[in-house]
Motif scaffolding. Sequence first.
Motif, PDB file in Angstrom:
ATOM      1  N   ALA A  26       0.824  -1.211   0.000  1.00  0.00           N
ATOM      2  CA  ALA A  26       0.000   0.000   0.000  1.00  0.00           C
ATOM      3  C   ALA A  26       0.855   1.257   0.000  1.00  0.00           C
ATOM      4  O   ALA A  26       0.452   2.282  -0.551  1.00  0.00           O
ATOM      5  N   GLN A  54       2.035   1.828  -3.585  1.00  0.00           N
ATOM      6  CA  GLN A  54       0.895   2.288  -4.385  1.00  0.00           C
ATOM      7  C   GLN A  54       0.547   3.746  -4.077  1.00  0.00           C
ATOM      8  O   GLN A  54       0.223   4.517  -4.981  1.00  0.00           O
ATOM      9  N   CYS A  96      -3.512  -2.512   0.441  1.00  0.00           N
ATOM     10  CA  CYS A  96      -3.601  -1.721  -0.787  1.00  0.00           C
ATOM     11  C   CYS A  96      -4.042  -0.303  -0.463  1.00  0.00           C
ATOM     12  O   CYS A  96      -4.578  -0.017   0.612  1.00  0.00           O
ATOM     13  N   ARG A 110      -6.155   2.980  -2.181  1.00  0.00           N
ATOM     14  CA  ARG A 110      -7.057   3.440  -3.229  1.00  0.00           C
ATOM     15  C   ARG A 110      -7.309   4.928  -3.051  1.00  0.00           C
ATOM     16  O   ARG A 110      -7.530   5.403  -1.947  1.00  0.00           O
ATOM     17  N   LEU A 154      -9.742  -6.985  -0.535  1.00  0.00           N
ATOM     18  CA  LEU A 154      -8.648  -7.649   0.178  1.00  0.00           C
ATOM     19  C   LEU A 154      -9.090  -8.955   0.821  1.00  0.00           C
ATOM     20  O   LEU A 154      -8.284  -9.893   0.940  1.00  0.00           O
TER      21      LEU A 154
END
Length: 331
Positions: free
Chosen positions: A90, A93, A227, A229, A324
Amino acid sequence: MRQFSYRRVTEVRDALTLVAGHDDAHYLGGGTNLIDLMKNGVETPGRLVDVRRLPLDGVRPTPDGGLLIGATTTNSDAAADPEVRRRYPALSQAVLAGASGQLRNMATVGGNLLQRTRCGYFADLSQPCNKRTPGSGCAAITGAHHNHAVLDWTGHCVATHPSDMAVPLAAFDAVVRYETLEGPGEIPLTDFYLPVGDRPDRETALPPGALITAVVLPPSTTARRSCYRKVRERASYAFATVSVAVALDVEDGFVRDVRIALGGVASRPWRARSAEEVLRDAPATAGRFREAAEAELAAAEPLRDNAYKVTLAVNLIEAVLTELSGKKGER
């Protein structure tokens, strides 16, 4: 542009000495935020101390199994590091979701944590802003605030923190290390940023003149299944409307561990502890994910034009948890 002195240093002690006792001195990393603010007249340093050549770059393991990321490491190098990508995906990202490739090649990890808000009123010298000029007022409260805070704001400031990187760092319980002339220190990232209160110009808990030297990520098997977003108004080079970093460990259909942090909703990266409490040791179901997200946003106090952020944040948390929960974690 106002005149200022410029010094380039190669030793931490020299940097600290040059800044000590000079309220108008600034450390200069990549300059991707500070130089813009200087051009606009928002920042007017009398002395710049260039720290890019300090021996503080690189990513290396810590004795307990975590990772240390040096403060002068570029954002690009931090995101590309194999261990960051494998153990804290994460974070990689989030860094890649921020700014353009050219800026990531210049910007430093330490500088990223210290960047100032992108509130339009902060950058506009013709408008009142308590973050820029304490006591002058907050034009955003009654002005254009569709992308401002819905959590933990006060009548003194409704700006949001712009960093993508800081959001997963908050979720992963990262620690900021710094150096002063009196010696080293460290602050958990969740305590690094101060609440807005009545002095929004005071943004961090760093001692005066302190220099960030590293960010330390503790060991975490949960972070391997994580992750980030980000929802934004355009596909590239835009700050978050709402973002979320989630790490999730599910075993036998139950949440064994979870870490959640939000961006774009408050003056600092927002650790979603209420949502985590609802989820921990609970069934990993869509209904429970929704309940957790709604519990976190229950304290939201949207302004006239940004109530949509509450719904957006709830949906985003639920969606990422659902995604996830269907992935196999790495051990």
